[in-house]
Design an enzyme around this catalytic site. Structure first.
Site, PDB file in Angstrom:
ATOM      1  N   GLY A  15       0.825  -1.215   0.000  1.00 41.96           N
ATOM      2  CA  GLY A  15       0.000   0.000   0.000  1.00 41.96           C
ATOM      3  C   GLY A  15       0.855   1.259   0.000  1.00 41.96           C
ATOM      4  O   GLY A  15       0.644   2.177  -0.796  1.00 41.96           O
ATOM      5  N   ASP A  34      -6.581   2.168   6.206  1.00 42.98           N
ATOM      6  CA  ASP A  34      -6.126   0.954   6.888  1.00 42.98           C
ATOM      7  C   ASP A  34      -6.915   0.849   8.187  1.00 42.98           C
ATOM      8  O   ASP A  34      -7.427   1.843   8.697  1.00 42.98           O
ATOM      9  CB  ASP A  34      -4.614   1.024   7.168  1.00 42.98           C
ATOM     10  N   ARG A  89       0.375 -18.596  -2.510  1.00 43.08           N
ATOM     11  CA  ARG A  89      -0.576 -17.480  -2.472  1.00 43.08           C
ATOM     12  C   ARG A  89      -1.971 -17.999  -2.118  1.00 43.08           C
ATOM     13  O   ARG A  89      -2.752 -17.332  -1.458  1.00 43.08           O
ATOM     14  CB  ARG A  89      -0.598 -16.751  -3.818  1.00 43.08           C
ATOM     15  N   HIS A 176      -1.823 -15.765 -11.183  1.00 44.86           N
ATOM     16  CA  HIS A 176      -0.652 -15.257 -10.476  1.00 44.86           C
ATOM     17  C   HIS A 176      -0.184 -16.318  -9.478  1.00 44.86           C
ATOM     18  O   HIS A 176      -0.347 -16.191  -8.280  1.00 44.86           O
ATOM     19  CB  HIS A 176      -1.023 -13.954  -9.765  1.00 44.86           C
TER      20      HIS A 176
HETATM   21  N1  APR Z   1      -9.069  -2.648   5.609  1.00 45.92           N
HETATM   22  C1  APR Z   1      -7.935  -1.933   5.410  1.00 45.92           C
HETATM   23  N2  APR Z   1      -6.713  -2.403   5.679  1.00 45.92           N
HETATM   24  C2  APR Z   1      -6.597  -3.625   6.195  1.00 45.92           C
HETATM   25  C3  APR Z   1      -7.729  -4.442   6.439  1.00 45.92           C
HETATM   26  C4  APR Z   1      -9.009  -3.902   6.141  1.00 45.92           C
HETATM   27  N3  APR Z   1     -10.134  -4.598   6.341  1.00 45.92           N
HETATM   28  N4  APR Z   1      -7.277  -5.620   6.951  1.00 45.92           N
HETATM   29  C5  APR Z   1      -5.933  -5.561   6.999  1.00 45.92           C
HETATM   30  N5  APR Z   1      -5.513  -4.357   6.556  1.00 45.92           N
HETATM   31  C6  APR Z   1      -4.140  -3.862   6.413  1.00 45.92           C
HETATM   32  C7  APR Z   1      -3.191  -4.226   7.542  1.00 45.92           C
HETATM   33  O1  APR Z   1      -3.426  -3.466   8.713  1.00 45.92           O
HETATM   34  C8  APR Z   1      -1.826  -3.930   6.910  1.00 45.92           C
HETATM   35  O2  APR Z   1      -1.421  -2.596   7.132  1.00 45.92           O
HETATM   36  O3  APR Z   1      -3.493  -4.419   5.270  1.00 45.92           O
HETATM   37  C9  APR Z   1      -2.087  -4.154   5.410  1.00 45.92           C
HETATM   38  C10 APR Z   1      -1.285  -5.309   4.824  1.00 45.92           C
HETATM   39  O4  APR Z   1       0.047  -4.946   4.875  1.00 45.92           O
HETATM   40  P1  APR Z   1       1.277  -5.966   4.939  1.00 45.92           P
HETATM   41  O5  APR Z   1       1.044  -6.949   6.022  1.00 45.92           O
HETATM   42  O6  APR Z   1       2.528  -5.153   4.935  1.00 45.92           O
HETATM   43  O7  APR Z   1       1.138  -6.780   3.551  1.00 45.92           O
HETATM   44  P2  APR Z   1       1.693  -6.341   2.114  1.00 45.92           P
HETATM   45  O8  APR Z   1       3.088  -6.819   1.947  1.00 45.92           O
HETATM   46  O9  APR Z   1       1.388  -4.907   1.888  1.00 45.92           O
HETATM   47  O10 APR Z   1       0.788  -7.261   1.163  1.00 45.92           O
HETATM   48  C11 APR Z   1      -0.586  -6.957   0.998  1.00 45.92           C
HETATM   49  O11 APR Z   1      -0.605  -7.663  -1.306  1.00 45.92           O
HETATM   50  O12 APR Z   1       0.983  -8.661  -2.674  1.00 45.92           O
HETATM   51  C12 APR Z   1      -0.123  -8.869  -1.850  1.00 45.92           C
HETATM   52  O13 APR Z   1       0.221 -11.120  -0.982  1.00 45.92           O
HETATM   53  C13 APR Z   1       0.194  -9.743  -0.646  1.00 45.92           C
HETATM   54  O14 APR Z   1      -2.094 -10.154   0.004  1.00 45.92           O
HETATM   55  C14 APR Z   1      -0.941  -9.402   0.276  1.00 45.92           C
HETATM   56  C15 APR Z   1      -1.188  -7.912  -0.031  1.00 45.92           C
END
Ligand code: APR
Length: 313
Positions: A15, A34, A89, A176
């Site tokens: 993000g 978030d 995945r 993917h």
């Molecule tokens: N609404 C908004 N944000 C959310 C929600 C929600 N309902 N549930 C979880 N989150 C947020 C988390 O708080 C966290 O900040 O989603 C974010 C996920 O971030 P990371 O754990 O850093 O994961 P990231 O590496 O960004 O990957 C996100 O993208 O490439 C894909 O496989 C990966 O499914 C994963 C996604």
């Protein structure tokens, strides 16, 4: 003309890099949502404070309230659990269905005219869930993976051959996952077909490396990639908001194309202000078709699991 509005859901690694790439492209104002309090606010402020150096004329709002996405033109969905070492995945489906359902309900409620670009994995299936829950038009929901996988393929070809990555054109279709289909026949270096210019062993090596490229990074880091995924998503947002009519591989809902139906799969699309404006059907060889069907079968199976999960939610 009013500025465009882009919503990025999830302030995790993918993000924040999506937001940063979008800010750099100055495509419009950005809202980052978030559920963790403080996280989107902090990241948004940090990038806002970078603007005097970068000169980017965009506003970035970090929020925990989905109401702030109201009227967004494009939504990039990145919220969700990423892989840990040893996970596929598809292992993420249970956890990430719980995130996409309420998120997609909010897309429908607050931004009913938005085009949705999904990054959350398992990508092809989360696209399906986003389409199912929002009820948006099929051309307005898509997945980012093809751009990322193609960039990985281009990178490995350039590295192996010692040529500029700019001169490598390549194509990756399919889901993917590790069964994705790097389309060697449609790939070239400076217009010279890969099969003509690259020794077979090197070619086989880059195809295999591309298929497992996400996992290679997870093995190194312990978590999944985010620079290239974030930039790839921003590239698609640019194609939509500037009506660029790009021809890119992306996860699209198939209704008979390639003999497949009812699933999202990576195929070449025409991407412009109306979302997926066309799906191109390539004349695949029997071997390429078989590889695409194998990839599609995996996506179909996990889509079936997602359907059951959704029915019980
Ligand atoms: N609404 C908004 N944000 C959310 C929600 C929600 N309902 N549930 C979880 N989150 C947020 C988390 O708080 C966290 O900040 O989603 C974010 C996920 O971030 P990371 O754990 O850093 O994961 P990231 O590496 O960004 O990957 C996100 O993208 O490439 C894909 O496989 C990966 O499914 C994963 C996604």
């Amino acid at each position: 003309m009013a500025r465009k509005k882009i919503a990025v859901i999830g302030a995790g690694r993918v993000g924040e890099h999506t937001v940063h790439s979008l800010a750099m492209k100055q495509l419009g104002d950005i809202v980052m949502v978030d559920i963790v309090e403080g996280k989107p606010q902090g990241i948004a402020l940090d990038i806002m404070e970078e603007r005097p150096l970068s000169g980017w004329d965009v506003n970035i709002l970090g929020t925990n309230d989905y109401a702030d996405i109201a009227g967004a033109d494009v939504i990039v969905m990145t919220a969700g659990f990423p892989r840990k070492p040893g996970m596929s995945r598809d292992d993420l489906i249970e956890a990430n269905m719980k995130i996409i359902k309420p998120a997609a309900e909010n897309f429908k409620k607050y931004a009913p005219n938005a085009i949705v670009v999904v990054v959350t994995n398992p990508l092809d299936v989360i696209c399906w869930a986003a389409l199912e829950v929002t009820g948006f038009a099929k051309n307005k929901v898509m997945g980012m993976a093809g751009v990322l996988d193609t960039n990985r393929f281009r990178t490995f070809v350039a590295m192996e051959m010692g040529v500029s990555v700019k001169d490598v054109q390549a194509y990756v279709l399919g889901g993917h996952g590790d069964d994705m289909v790097p389309l060697v026949r449609y790939s070239n270096i400076g217009g010279i077909p890969l099969e003509e210019i690259m020794p077979k062993d090197k070619l086989d090596f880059v195809v295999q490396r591309t298929r497992k490229a996400g996992g290679e990074i997870v093995k190194h880091l312990g978590y999944s990639a985010y620079f290239s995924p974030g930039h790839s998503a921003a590239e698609m947002v640019q194609a939509i908001l500037l009506d660029e009519k790009r021809v890119l591989p992306a996860a699209a809902y198939l209704q008979g194309e390639y003999g497949l139906e009812g699933i999202f799969l990576g195929v070449p699309i025409l991407l412009g202000s109306n979302g997926i404006e066309k799906i191109f059907e390539l004349n695949l060889t029997d071997a390429e078709k078989a590889a695409l069907n194998k990839s599609a079968a995996g996506v179909k199976e996990v889509t079936g699991i997602a359907k059951n999960i959704l029915a019980k939610m």
